[in-house]
Design a protein around this motif. Sequence first.
Motif, PDB file in Angstrom:
ATOM      1  N   ASN A  53      43.761  79.094  33.729  1.00 55.90           N
ATOM      2  CA  ASN A  53      42.884  78.365  34.644  1.00 55.90           C
ATOM      3  C   ASN A  53      43.156  76.862  34.596  1.00 55.90           C
ATOM      4  O   ASN A  53      43.223  76.196  35.638  1.00 55.90           O
ATOM      5  CB  ASN A  53      41.428  78.665  34.265  1.00 55.90           C
ATOM      6  CG  ASN A  53      40.452  77.615  34.750  1.00 55.90           C
ATOM      7  OD1 ASN A  53      39.995  77.645  35.878  1.00 55.90           O
ATOM      8  ND2 ASN A  53      40.106  76.678  33.881  1.00 55.90           N
ATOM      9  N   ASP A  66      46.299  76.018  36.400  1.00 57.48           N
ATOM     10  CA  ASP A  66      46.070  76.051  37.839  1.00 57.48           C
ATOM     11  C   ASP A  66      45.410  74.753  38.316  1.00 57.48           C
ATOM     12  O   ASP A  66      45.798  74.186  39.344  1.00 57.48           O
ATOM     13  CB  ASP A  66      45.195  77.255  38.200  1.00 57.48           C
ATOM     14  CG  ASP A  66      44.944  77.366  39.697  1.00 57.48           C
ATOM     15  OD1 ASP A  66      45.907  77.245  40.473  1.00 57.48           O
ATOM     16  OD2 ASP A  66      43.787  77.565  40.093  1.00 57.48           O
ATOM     17  N   GLY A  93      45.282  73.496  41.886  1.00 55.38           N
ATOM     18  CA  GLY A  93      44.451  74.625  42.293  1.00 55.38           C
ATOM     19  C   GLY A  93      42.981  74.382  41.993  1.00 55.38           C
ATOM     20  O   GLY A  93      42.597  73.315  41.492  1.00 55.38           O
ATOM     21  N   GLU A  94      42.157  75.386  42.271  1.00 56.72           N
ATOM     22  CA  GLU A  94      40.718  75.246  42.075  1.00 56.72           C
ATOM     23  C   GLU A  94      40.222  75.950  40.812  1.00 56.72           C
ATOM     24  O   GLU A  94      39.055  75.817  40.461  1.00 56.72           O
ATOM     25  CB  GLU A  94      39.970  75.804  43.292  1.00 56.72           C
ATOM     26  CG  GLU A  94      40.292  75.093  44.592  1.00 56.72           C
ATOM     27  CD  GLU A  94      39.830  73.648  44.614  1.00 56.72           C
ATOM     28  OE1 GLU A  94      39.035  73.266  43.738  1.00 56.72           O
ATOM     29  OE2 GLU A  94      40.280  72.902  45.505  1.00 56.72           O
ATOM     30  N   SER A 120      34.077  76.573  46.946  1.00 55.37           N
ATOM     31  CA  SER A 120      34.004  77.278  48.225  1.00 55.37           C
ATOM     32  C   SER A 120      32.571  77.653  48.578  1.00 55.37           C
ATOM     33  O   SER A 120      32.336  78.501  49.431  1.00 55.37           O
ATOM     34  CB  SER A 120      34.875  78.538  48.181  1.00 55.37           C
ATOM     35  OG  SER A 120      34.417  79.415  47.163  1.00 55.37           O
ATOM     36  N   ALA A 153      40.329  78.041  52.200  1.00 49.45           N
ATOM     37  CA  ALA A 153      41.195  78.945  51.443  1.00 49.45           C
ATOM     38  C   ALA A 153      41.968  79.821  52.416  1.00 49.45           C
ATOM     39  O   ALA A 153      41.389  80.433  53.312  1.00 49.45           O
ATOM     40  CB  ALA A 153      40.371  79.801  50.497  1.00 49.45           C
ATOM     41  N   GLY A 177      44.664  82.842  51.997  1.00 53.13           N
ATOM     42  CA  GLY A 177      45.304  83.672  50.979  1.00 53.13           C
ATOM     43  C   GLY A 177      44.927  83.176  49.596  1.00 53.13           C
ATOM     44  O   GLY A 177      43.753  83.005  49.278  1.00 53.13           O
ATOM     45  N   LYS A 178      45.924  82.892  48.770  1.00 52.86           N
ATOM     46  CA  LYS A 178      45.673  82.395  47.420  1.00 52.86           C
ATOM     47  C   LYS A 178      45.848  80.877  47.320  1.00 52.86           C
ATOM     48  O   LYS A 178      45.854  80.314  46.233  1.00 52.86           O
ATOM     49  CB  LYS A 178      46.604  83.085  46.421  1.00 52.86           C
ATOM     50  CG  LYS A 178      46.347  84.587  46.283  1.00 52.86           C
ATOM     51  CD  LYS A 178      47.260  85.193  45.223  1.00 52.86           C
ATOM     52  CE  LYS A 178      46.970  86.685  45.063  1.00 52.86           C
ATOM     53  NZ  LYS A 178      47.845  87.302  44.015  1.00 52.86           N
ATOM     54  N   GLU A 179      45.981  80.218  48.470  1.00 49.64           N
ATOM     55  CA  GLU A 179      46.209  78.768  48.459  1.00 49.64           C
ATOM     56  C   GLU A 179      44.971  78.036  48.958  1.00 49.64           C
ATOM     57  O   GLU A 179      44.234  78.522  49.820  1.00 49.64           O
ATOM     58  CB  GLU A 179      47.413  78.416  49.334  1.00 49.64           C
ATOM     59  CG  GLU A 179      48.719  78.979  48.802  1.00 49.64           C
ATOM     60  CD  GLU A 179      49.903  78.541  49.650  1.00 49.64           C
ATOM     61  OE1 GLU A 179      49.710  78.281  50.854  1.00 49.64           O
ATOM     62  OE2 GLU A 179      51.015  78.459  49.102  1.00 49.64           O
ATOM     63  N   SER A 180      44.742  76.843  48.395  1.00 53.69           N
ATOM     64  CA  SER A 180      43.596  76.031  48.766  1.00 53.69           C
ATOM     65  C   SER A 180      44.054  74.801  49.533  1.00 53.69           C
ATOM     66  O   SER A 180      45.048  74.163  49.180  1.00 53.69           O
ATOM     67  CB  SER A 180      42.827  75.590  47.516  1.00 53.69           C
ATOM     68  OG  SER A 180      42.304  76.712  46.839  1.00 53.69           O
TER      69      SER A 180
END
Length: 234
Positions: free
Chosen positions: A41, A44, A49-50, A57, A217, A219-222
């Motif tokens: 984490n 990321d 990433g988040e 979100s 968001a 997919g898996k990208e922010s």
Amino acid sequence: LKGQWRRISPPGQPAFDPSKPRGWGQEVPLTDEYKKVFEENLRDLAAGGEGLWPGYSCRPPGMPPMMTAYEPVEIVILPRVTFIMIDHIHDAHRRIHTDGRDWPKEIEPAYAGYSIGKWIDDNGDGKFDALEIETRHIKGRRAYDATGLPLHADNKTVVKERIYLDKADRNILRNEVTVIDNALTRPWTVMKSYSRNPEPYPFWREYLCSENNNHVAIGKESYFLSADGYLMPA
């Protein structure tokens, strides 16, 4: 317990344990498996990433992190139920059943969980002075704070609380929180404190996370929605 209660913690984004630094400084007794989850984490987060924190979100943090009191807290006591009201994201209000009920056979999990409480007379003066609460059936995903410090993905967390006024200062509210979770090697206890707003008619700010939330968001990208309406990398 009437009035508006605000968290007591150092300035900035609050940690779950307000007495210790965020991240590894929390000294959480994580299992080896969940130490690796937390490390991943953090990588990321470092890469833009988040991480595991759901709040970006506008998903609610749930229990127990909602008791960090990101927004002020109000406590409403009725004969058979006590409400802990927190206007933060979608956490809405906690309903603490104090009518002597047992755990229902079937419970729909919720971010705030299902809470059963009992009022205690600690000093034997005939007046209740502490509320003991146990919360189960908490919906995920969840993390303790915005660093993404993880709770177990099985959502079998049990949270025990003891809420009482400070004996030396009745404008300070204490909440001793003990988390029992399969991502921990032992129960983890922290003390959260709140101060009573001295204003007799405090202002209650409306907090709507989803309004003007620029996080997108795909997919898996922010991504982040810029002021001119274009997507930027988060």
